[in-house]
Design a protein around this motif. Sequence first.
Motif, mmCIF file in Angstrom:
data_model
loop_
_atom_site.group_PDB
_atom_site.id
_atom_site.type_symbol
_atom_site.label_atom_id
_atom_site.label_comp_id
_atom_site.label_asym_id
_atom_site.label_seq_id
_atom_site.Cartn_x
_atom_site.Cartn_y
_atom_site.Cartn_z
ATOM 1 N N ILE A 284 -39.834 -41.150 -31.939
ATOM 2 C CA ILE A 284 -38.384 -40.990 -31.847
ATOM 3 C C ILE A 284 -37.808 -41.794 -30.689
ATOM 4 O O ILE A 284 -36.673 -42.289 -30.767
ATOM 5 C CB ILE A 284 -38.006 -39.496 -31.716
ATOM 6 C CG1 ILE A 284 -36.497 -39.327 -31.841
ATOM 7 C CG2 ILE A 284 -38.519 -38.922 -30.405
ATOM 8 C CD1 ILE A 284 -36.053 -37.883 -31.869
ATOM 9 N N SER A 285 -38.583 -41.930 -29.608
ATOM 10 C CA SER A 285 -38.096 -42.727 -28.483
ATOM 11 C C SER A 285 -38.028 -44.202 -28.835
ATOM 12 O O SER A 285 -37.172 -44.935 -28.320
ATOM 13 C CB SER A 285 -39.008 -42.528 -27.260
ATOM 14 O OG SER A 285 -38.859 -41.237 -26.726
ATOM 15 N N ASP A 287 -37.440 -45.234 -31.982
ATOM 16 C CA ASP A 287 -36.335 -45.343 -32.937
ATOM 17 C C ASP A 287 -34.981 -45.272 -32.237
ATOM 18 O O ASP A 287 -34.045 -45.990 -32.604
ATOM 19 C CB ASP A 287 -36.439 -44.234 -33.988
ATOM 20 C CG ASP A 287 -37.705 -44.349 -34.820
ATOM 21 O OD1 ASP A 287 -38.244 -45.479 -34.923
ATOM 22 O OD2 ASP A 287 -38.171 -43.322 -35.351
ATOM 23 N N THR A 293 -33.834 -41.038 -24.248
ATOM 24 C CA THR A 293 -34.674 -39.852 -24.410
ATOM 25 C C THR A 293 -35.358 -39.432 -23.105
ATOM 26 O O THR A 293 -35.504 -38.234 -22.843
ATOM 27 C CB THR A 293 -35.749 -40.099 -25.487
ATOM 28 O OG1 THR A 293 -36.539 -41.242 -25.119
ATOM 29 C CG2 THR A 293 -35.094 -40.365 -26.837
#
Length: 306
Positions: A284-285, A287, A293
């Motif tokens: 996720i970081s 993306d 984040t």
Amino acid sequence: MVQVKPVNPTFTLTLTLPHHTPIPISNPIISRLNHRPSSPSSFFSSAAAVDRFRRLRRSVRSSAMVFSAGPVVSDLCAVGLSGGIAVGLLQVWKETAKRGIFDQKLNRKLVHVSIGLVFMLCWPLFSSGYRGAVLAGLIPGVNIIHMLLLGLGLLKDEATVKSMSRYGNYRELLKGPLYYASTITIACMVFWRTSPIGMAAICNLCAGDGFADIIGRRFGHQKLPFNRSKSIVGSIAMASAGFLASVGYMFYFSWFGYIQASWDMVFGVLIVSLAATVVESLPISTDLDDNLTVPLTSLLVGILVL
């Protein structure tokens, strides 16, 4: 008349003012002044070491208060000095990017590591009230506007774009560099130098994330099984650099009496650094953006444990 009457184990300090009743001042207040909670004396074992520490702290604090023309003028001078240091440092990295002294990605990370950490070194120049925090926050706040103007194409500065972007695209400044400047501004204005939360967020963003990329690119041959764009050695570098920088600034601000250095705080910043490292390693970081984040995680976890 000032009369001090020693009483074992306490004493009474009496101030007699003209046409007023004598005002007794009990020793607990005096004791708290003589044994300020901000002194990290628990880290030292001998009285001589504590005494040397206190003399050093007074010396450093006196050196930091270089402006004596009034608090407002002092803060304005601090803005000018801190802003000048930040602009000068940015100019250095712009020149290195323009001349190709470093690889573009390395140059960007050197900017990433240095700007926020050097800016925090200037915080003791400001007054302790909310005005000092706001005026200090204006320095990265101006950079937010600068990033917006560059990222939207309203302002042209190829050297700055090259020194702060991965691929030389000015649109990149609307993500990582904008998040970076916003984090430092929020940490400064909201948490300021009296809280380790903002300090830990900046240290994990600057030192932690910065060295994760620098070390990971050079030595990160073994990738994480759940994120092939991140390496094991890079994650270790991030946790180590973020933690060590946080502890270093913890002691730095404790010298000035802004925070109370303790082993509990050391453990707290370790938890924050580990949590930020875990989140930075997740897909996720990649993306989103680790400049978003990492500080968000540091702030949220810091609120819980610090």
